[in-house]
Design an enzyme around this catalytic site. Sequence first.
Site, short mmCIF file in Angstrom:
data_model
loop_
_atom_site.label_atom_id
_atom_site.label_comp_id
_atom_site.label_asym_id
_atom_site.label_seq_id
_atom_site.Cartn_x
_atom_site.Cartn_y
_atom_site.Cartn_z
N VAL A 104 -9.19 7.82 1.48
CA VAL A 104 -8.94 9.24 1.75
C VAL A 104 -7.81 9.37 2.78
CG1 VAL A 104 -9.97 11.13 3.09
CG2 VAL A 104 -11.22 10.13 1.19
N GLN A 105 -7.78 8.42 3.70
CA GLN A 105 -6.78 8.45 4.78
C GLN A 105 -5.36 8.31 4.26
OE1 GLN A 105 -8.07 5.47 8.05
NE2 GLN A 105 -9.34 5.05 6.28
N ARG A 106 -5.22 7.58 3.15
CA ARG A 106 -3.88 7.19 2.71
C ARG A 106 -3.30 8.16 1.68
NH1 ARG A 106 -3.75 1.03 1.04
NH2 ARG A 106 -3.52 1.79 -1.08
N ARG A 122 0.86 -4.81 -5.18
CA ARG A 122 0.90 -5.98 -4.30
C ARG A 122 1.13 -7.14 -5.27
NH1 ARG A 122 -0.73 -3.94 0.57
NH2 ARG A 122 -2.48 -2.50 0.63
N ILE A 155 1.06 3.26 6.36
CA ILE A 155 0.24 4.14 7.23
C ILE A 155 -0.14 3.44 8.53
CG2 ILE A 155 -0.76 5.50 5.35
CD1 ILE A 155 -3.35 3.69 5.83
N ASP A 156 0.00 2.12 8.58
CA ASP A 156 -0.54 1.36 9.72
C ASP A 156 0.29 1.46 11.01
OD1 ASP A 156 -2.46 0.50 7.92
OD2 ASP A 156 -1.42 -1.36 7.45
N GLU A 197 -10.37 -1.08 11.46
CA GLU A 197 -10.90 -2.07 10.52
C GLU A 197 -10.59 -3.52 10.94
OE1 GLU A 197 -9.16 -1.67 6.62
OE2 GLU A 197 -7.14 -1.79 7.39
N GLY A 233 5.61 -2.05 3.66
CA GLY A 233 5.14 -2.50 4.97
C GLY A 233 5.66 -3.88 5.32
N GLY A 290 0.84 -1.21 0.00
CA GLY A 290 0.00 0.00 0.00
C GLY A 290 0.87 1.24 0.00
O1 F6P Z 1 -1.48 -1.42 4.80
C1 F6P Z 1 -2.07 -0.22 4.42
C2 F6P Z 1 -3.55 -0.38 4.19
O2 F6P Z 1 -4.08 0.89 3.84
C3 F6P Z 1 -4.33 -0.98 5.36
O3 F6P Z 1 -4.58 -0.05 6.37
C4 F6P Z 1 -5.55 -1.48 4.66
O4 F6P Z 1 -6.08 -2.58 5.34
C5 F6P Z 1 -5.03 -1.91 3.32
O5 F6P Z 1 -3.79 -1.26 3.13
C6 F6P Z 1 -5.95 -1.61 2.17
O6 F6P Z 1 -5.40 -2.17 1.03
P1 F6P Z 1 -5.85 -1.84 -0.45
O7 F6P Z 1 -5.41 -0.45 -0.76
O8 F6P Z 1 -5.15 -2.85 -1.27
O9 F6P Z 1 -7.33 -1.94 -0.49
#
Ligand code: F6P
Length: 367
Positions: free
Chosen positions: A286-288, A74, A151-152, A251, A104, A11
Amino acid sequence: KRKIAILTSGGDAPGMNAAVRGVVRAAISRGCDAYAVHEGYQGLVDGGKMIKKMGWDDVQGYLSVGGTVIGTARCKAFRERPGRLLAAKNLVKEGIDALIVCGGDGSLTGADLFRSEWPSLLEELISTGDLTVEEAEPFTHLNIVGLVGSIDNDMSSTDITIGAVTCLHRICESIDSISSTASSHSRAFVVEVMGRHCGWLALMAGIATGADFIFIPERPPSGEDWEDEMCAEIKRHRDLGKRKTIVIVSEGAIDSNLKPITAKDMMDLLTDRLHLDTRMTILGHVQRGGSPSAFDRNLATMQGVEAVEAVLASTPDVPSAMIGMNENKISRTDLMKAVALTGEVAKAIQRKDFVGAMDLRDPAFNQ
Ligand code: F6P
């Protein structure tokens, strides 16, 4: 001349571009050639145009840009040995023997596996005729250095990961916005935040915004009557005159039977039991996204430089390094150990014996 490559994987996280910039410019300043591998491990597997030599000016303007300009993925192919064989061949053909991976937990686990398999990958490539002994000979050791971009904030052996602070800030801004409409209508909001199996974002956002209740994977609510307890607590806040209710659900939140606690379940609970006019917001990506905070830009820049230093200092007998931050100092730790420790924490959560989080029902955190 040493050839050092950087890739971003998994991510995306705000600050990854600053890390790429830091690595590219530190490598060039130290007399090395810098390369960017596009689309994460997929770029290594595909080779060719995906591995680009980088000049000083190629990373101009990177500091303020969110996400990762060189792309991420990924990558399924890299999880299988045939994919890693292609990746090893492409690196050797480009003359690259040092790889800095910004990603990560999963991406760094992959990096560590790649390093440990390296000699056998080369042997196999020689045996199949994909590489000659002469081509492989200078590359007996692969230098891997990990930068934790996520981000985690879920990696052991570092206090903070690149992108987590920006993400936390974005969550807080969103909850602040939600709070004003919640107060206006005297409503309850259940907000789901990211973090995968780690509750750091939810916990920190909860403290920073004065949430009424927080659910995190590390601290499942205990006892049969936790729902009653939560409702009583929220009612108490309401009776004190509070016009809004904010419940944050990570989550990955689970109950003590390891059953997921969902934002929808909590919305239904507040509606049915407390008759609150309740809405649910899943903040999602939005968070990322978006521009990184000054903290993440600086963290990633300093760590990018340190990663190059770690490559230049590395010898075959020194384990691969992970660059972290501990007690406000950039640190160099053992990548393999950090990966193993992170796995242990995940297992402890599943065994229900991890008590690493604060109890937010403590009066100190209640308004
Ligand atoms: O590891 C970062 C993250 O944003 C997690 O917080 C979340 O569970 C996951 O990646 C979401 O993944 P994707 O962007 O593949 O839906």
